[in-house]
Design a protein around this motif. Structure first.
Motif, PDB file in Angstrom:
ATOM      1  N   HIS A 162       0.814  -1.217   0.000  1.00 54.55           N
ATOM      2  CA  HIS A 162       0.000   0.000   0.000  1.00 54.55           C
ATOM      3  C   HIS A 162       0.848   1.267   0.000  1.00 54.55           C
ATOM      4  O   HIS A 162       0.322   2.374   0.027  1.00 54.55           O
ATOM      5  CB  HIS A 162      -0.945   0.009   1.207  1.00 54.55           C
ATOM      6  CG  HIS A 162      -1.870  -1.171   1.222  1.00 54.55           C
ATOM      7  ND1 HIS A 162      -2.848  -1.353   0.269  1.00 54.55           N
ATOM      8  CD2 HIS A 162      -1.942  -2.257   2.046  1.00 54.55           C
ATOM      9  CE1 HIS A 162      -3.500  -2.485   0.499  1.00 54.55           C
ATOM     10  NE2 HIS A 162      -2.959  -3.056   1.569  1.00 54.55           N
ATOM     11  N   CYS A 163       2.155   1.126   0.044  1.00 54.91           N
ATOM     12  CA  CYS A 163       3.021   2.297  -0.020  1.00 54.91           C
ATOM     13  C   CYS A 163       3.004   2.833  -1.448  1.00 54.91           C
ATOM     14  O   CYS A 163       2.783   2.091  -2.405  1.00 54.91           O
ATOM     15  CB  CYS A 163       4.457   1.941   0.367  1.00 54.91           C
ATOM     16  SG  CYS A 163       4.605   1.407   2.077  1.00 54.91           S
ATOM     17  N   LYS A 164       3.248   4.141  -1.576  1.00 51.49           N
ATOM     18  CA  LYS A 164       3.205   4.748  -2.907  1.00 51.49           C
ATOM     19  C   LYS A 164       4.260   4.131  -3.829  1.00 51.49           C
ATOM     20  O   LYS A 164       3.999   3.858  -4.989  1.00 51.49           O
ATOM     21  CB  LYS A 164       3.423   6.252  -2.786  1.00 51.49           C
ATOM     22  CG  LYS A 164       3.429   6.917  -4.137  1.00 51.49           C
ATOM     23  CD  LYS A 164       3.384   8.426  -4.065  1.00 51.49           C
ATOM     24  CE  LYS A 164       3.329   8.967  -5.492  1.00 51.49           C
ATOM     25  NZ  LYS A 164       3.569  10.374  -5.577  1.00 51.49           N
TER      26      LYS A 164
ATOM     27  N   ASN B  85       9.216   0.151  -4.192  1.00 55.75           N
ATOM     28  CA  ASN B  85      10.485  -0.176  -3.538  1.00 55.75           C
ATOM     29  C   ASN B  85      10.668   0.598  -2.227  1.00 55.75           C
ATOM     30  O   ASN B  85      11.787   0.800  -1.767  1.00 55.75           O
ATOM     31  CB  ASN B  85      11.654   0.084  -4.489  1.00 55.75           C
ATOM     32  CG  ASN B  85      11.700   1.535  -4.943  1.00 55.75           C
ATOM     33  OD1 ASN B  85      10.759   2.302  -4.685  1.00 55.75           O
ATOM     34  ND2 ASN B  85      12.782   1.921  -5.587  1.00 55.75           N
ATOM     35  N   CYS B  86       9.551   1.051  -1.653  1.00 56.98           N
ATOM     36  CA  CYS B  86       9.596   1.837  -0.417  1.00 56.98           C
ATOM     37  C   CYS B  86      10.299   1.048   0.698  1.00 56.98           C
ATOM     38  O   CYS B  86      10.047  -0.144   0.898  1.00 56.98           O
ATOM     39  CB  CYS B  86       8.160   2.159   0.011  1.00 56.98           C
ATOM     40  SG  CYS B  86       8.049   3.285   1.411  1.00 56.98           S
ATOM     41  N   LEU B  87      11.206   1.714   1.386  1.00 59.74           N
ATOM     42  CA  LEU B  87      11.870   1.077   2.529  1.00 59.74           C
ATOM     43  C   LEU B  87      11.346   1.650   3.844  1.00 59.74           C
ATOM     44  O   LEU B  87      11.902   1.402   4.916  1.00 59.74           O
ATOM     45  CB  LEU B  87      13.386   1.241   2.420  1.00 59.74           C
ATOM     46  CG  LEU B  87      14.021   0.430   1.277  1.00 59.74           C
ATOM     47  CD1 LEU B  87      15.438   0.893   1.004  1.00 59.74           C
ATOM     48  CD2 LEU B  87      14.000  -1.059   1.595  1.00 59.74           C
ATOM     49  N   HIS B  88      10.295   2.470   3.734  1.00 57.09           N
ATOM     50  CA  HIS B  88       9.556   2.959   4.904  1.00 57.09           C
ATOM     51  C   HIS B  88      10.423   3.845   5.793  1.00 57.09           C
ATOM     52  O   HIS B  88      10.378   3.750   7.024  1.00 57.09           O
ATOM     53  CB  HIS B  88       8.944   1.791   5.683  1.00 57.09           C
ATOM     54  CG  HIS B  88       8.580   0.647   4.788  1.00 57.09           C
ATOM     55  ND1 HIS B  88       7.642   0.757   3.794  1.00 57.09           N
ATOM     56  CD2 HIS B  88       9.097  -0.614   4.697  1.00 57.09           C
ATOM     57  CE1 HIS B  88       7.582  -0.403   3.129  1.00 57.09           C
ATOM     58  NE2 HIS B  88       8.453  -1.240   3.648  1.00 57.09           N
ATOM     59  N   LEU B  89      11.216   4.691   5.133  1.00 58.53           N
ATOM     60  CA  LEU B  89      12.110   5.577   5.876  1.00 58.53           C
ATOM     61  C   LEU B  89      11.585   7.009   5.783  1.00 58.53           C
ATOM     62  O   LEU B  89      10.869   7.445   6.664  1.00 58.53           O
ATOM     63  CB  LEU B  89      13.537   5.466   5.327  1.00 58.53           C
ATOM     64  CG  LEU B  89      14.077   4.029   5.290  1.00 58.53           C
ATOM     65  CD1 LEU B  89      15.369   3.950   4.483  1.00 58.53           C
ATOM     66  CD2 LEU B  89      14.282   3.514   6.699  1.00 58.53           C
TER      67      LEU B  89
ATOM     68  N   LYS C  67       3.926   9.155   1.442  1.00 59.64           N
ATOM     69  CA  LYS C  67       2.809   8.209   1.316  1.00 59.64           C
ATOM     70  C   LYS C  67       3.239   6.767   1.613  1.00 59.64           C
ATOM     71  O   LYS C  67       3.014   5.854   0.825  1.00 59.64           O
ATOM     72  CB  LYS C  67       2.186   8.301  -0.074  1.00 59.64           C
ATOM     73  CG  LYS C  67       1.715   9.718  -0.391  1.00 59.64           C
ATOM     74  CD  LYS C  67       0.490   9.719  -1.264  1.00 59.64           C
ATOM     75  CE  LYS C  67      -0.088  11.129  -1.314  1.00 59.64           C
ATOM     76  NZ  LYS C  67      -0.724  11.480  -2.575  1.00 59.64           N
ATOM     77  N   CYS C  68       3.846   6.619   2.773  1.00 59.14           N
ATOM     78  CA  CYS C  68       4.302   5.285   3.194  1.00 59.14           C
ATOM     79  C   CYS C  68       3.261   4.696   4.141  1.00 59.14           C
ATOM     80  O   CYS C  68       2.993   5.249   5.206  1.00 59.14           O
ATOM     81  CB  CYS C  68       5.664   5.392   3.866  1.00 59.14           C
ATOM     82  SG  CYS C  68       6.139   3.888   4.734  1.00 59.14           S
ATOM     83  N   ALA C  69       2.669   3.592   3.744  1.00 55.24           N
ATOM     84  CA  ALA C  69       1.610   2.961   4.538  1.00 55.24           C
ATOM     85  C   ALA C  69       2.136   2.454   5.877  1.00 55.24           C
ATOM     86  O   ALA C  69       1.407   2.408   6.869  1.00 55.24           O
ATOM     87  CB  ALA C  69       0.996   1.811   3.744  1.00 55.24           C
ATOM     88  N   VAL C  70       3.414   2.101   5.899  1.00 53.41           N
ATOM     89  CA  VAL C  70       3.993   1.580   7.142  1.00 53.41           C
ATOM     90  C   VAL C  70       4.135   2.703   8.167  1.00 53.41           C
ATOM     91  O   VAL C  70       3.718   2.562   9.328  1.00 53.41           O
ATOM     92  CB  VAL C  70       5.349   0.902   6.868  1.00 53.41           C
ATOM     93  CG1 VAL C  70       6.044   0.508   8.166  1.00 53.41           C
ATOM     94  CG2 VAL C  70       5.164  -0.325   5.972  1.00 53.41           C
ATOM     95  N   LYS C  71       4.702   3.830   7.712  1.00 55.36           N
ATOM     96  CA  LYS C  71       4.858   4.953   8.655  1.00 55.36           C
ATOM     97  C   LYS C  71       3.497   5.460   9.131  1.00 55.36           C
ATOM     98  O   LYS C  71       3.337   5.811  10.310  1.00 55.36           O
ATOM     99  CB  LYS C  71       5.672   6.071   8.003  1.00 55.36           C
ATOM    100  CG  LYS C  71       7.184   5.844   8.171  1.00 55.36           C
ATOM    101  CD  LYS C  71       7.991   7.044   7.709  1.00 55.36           C
ATOM    102  CE  LYS C  71       7.795   7.218   6.219  1.00 55.36           C
ATOM    103  NZ  LYS C  71       8.214   8.537   5.727  1.00 55.36           N
TER     104      LYS C  71
HETATM  105 ZN    ZN Z   1       6.577   2.379   2.969  1.00 55.11          ZN
END
Ligand code: ZN
Ligand code: GDP
Length: 299
Positions: free
Chosen positions: A257-259, A262-266, A270-274
């Protein structure tokens, strides 16, 4: 003497010195070498072998594995430690205090290798009111992630029947930092440990003091425990940045669900994890441990 060329079925149950101990389908053991061209087999491997003497033989083929746990070796290679594992039993204990970062590291390897983890909290007899509360919080966090956690006291022999049930008919390995009670637990699970050890050293023909790299022990109820003393299979050095993120299953779950794929959630937008960390849907403690491990691995 002429070799009998008939291919027999068997399983590697120990690696002693250079000898591989193979157990055949009748439960008899043979001391084996491997065919020169063959990749190194691991304890737990199902193999085809031929008899070259009464109690000795040669491993010809390794059959397909459902899992393989390896450890990093020199020059970037890996050495197989245990094959066909169904689960990794991660022992943590009230004393020495639980190290959640280490627990996460074990879980990351389980996720990466696709081997089911079972978390065992030992020494619950040492819990007092204060430590009970913080321990419950920790256990709940992992249970909410669908990890199974069972509480035992190897000294008071509580919870061991539940553990036995979980080990029945599975091939497991027990891991955990030194002092958590692995030997104590192994000894109570394997009442005939000494006998099994003796039988193996006899089968090896090498005597008692041969260094063992890995041994498979049989549980009385069915199922096996692979013991690999002093083998560190849980280094994360070979785990890539992306696989580290996947090792946190709640992060893996949300990552789609991150934009950015290859999002590493840092610091990505639009990071679904953060977002989930902000709302509390993902444990902030786990997320911070994810960041800490990234630092440790110097990505
Ligand atoms: Zn993310
Ligand atoms: P290992 O290094 O993981 O193999 O740990 P050991 O099995 O050698 O145990 C380390 C110490 O913890 C020993 O002194 C054990 O007697 C003790 N121990 C193991 N299990 C328990 C338990 O359930 N409760 C308590 N209080 N002590 C335990």
């Amino acid at each position: 003497k002429k070799e009998q060329q008939k291919l027999l079925k068997g399983r590697i149950i120990a690696h002693l010195g250079k000898a591989l101990i193979v157990e055949d389908e009748q439960g008899r053991t043979a001391r084996c070498k491997k065919r020169t061209q063959l990749q190194q087999p691991a304890v737990g491997d199902y193999v085809e072998w031929i008899k070259t003497e009464d109690d000795a033989g040669r491993v010809e083929n390794v059959l397909e594995r459902r899992s393989l746990l390896s450890r990093p070796a020199k020059n970037g290679q890996t050495r197989p430690v245990a094959a066909n594992l169904d689960q990794i039993v991660i022992i943590i204990a009230v004393k020495p205090t639980i190290d959640p970062l280490l627990l996460d590291q074990y879980l990351i390897v389980c996720e990466f290798q696709e081997i089911k983890p079972l978390i065992v909290l030992n020494k619950v007899d040492l819990l007092d009111e204060g430590s009970r509360k913080s321990t419950d919080e920790l256990i709940l966090l992992y249970r909410n992630l669908s990890y199974e956690v069972i509480e035992v006291s190897a000294v008071e022999k509580s919870g061991l029947d539940k553990l036995r049930k979980r080990l029945k008919n599975e091939t497991s390995i027990l891991v955990g930092q030194s002092g958590v009670g692995k030997s104590t637990i192994t000894n109570s699970l394997l009442p005939d440990l000494d006998l099994q050890t003796k039988a193996l050293s006899t089968a090896s023909g090498l005597g008692k003091h041969t260094t063992t790299s890995s041994t498979l022990y049989k549980l009385p109820e069915g199922g096996d425990i692979i013991d690999s003393p002093g083998v560190n299979i849980f280094g994360l050095a070979h785990i890539t940045e992306q696989n580290l993120a996947y090792g946190y299953r709640e992060i893996k779950h949300l990552a789609e669900h991150c934009k950015y794929s290859n999002c590493l959630h840092l610091k990505e937008p639009k990071c679904a994890v953060k977002d989930a960390v902000e709302t509390g849907d993902v444990s902030k403690k786990r997320y911070l441990r994810y960041l800490k491990l990234r630092d440790k691995l110097a990505y």
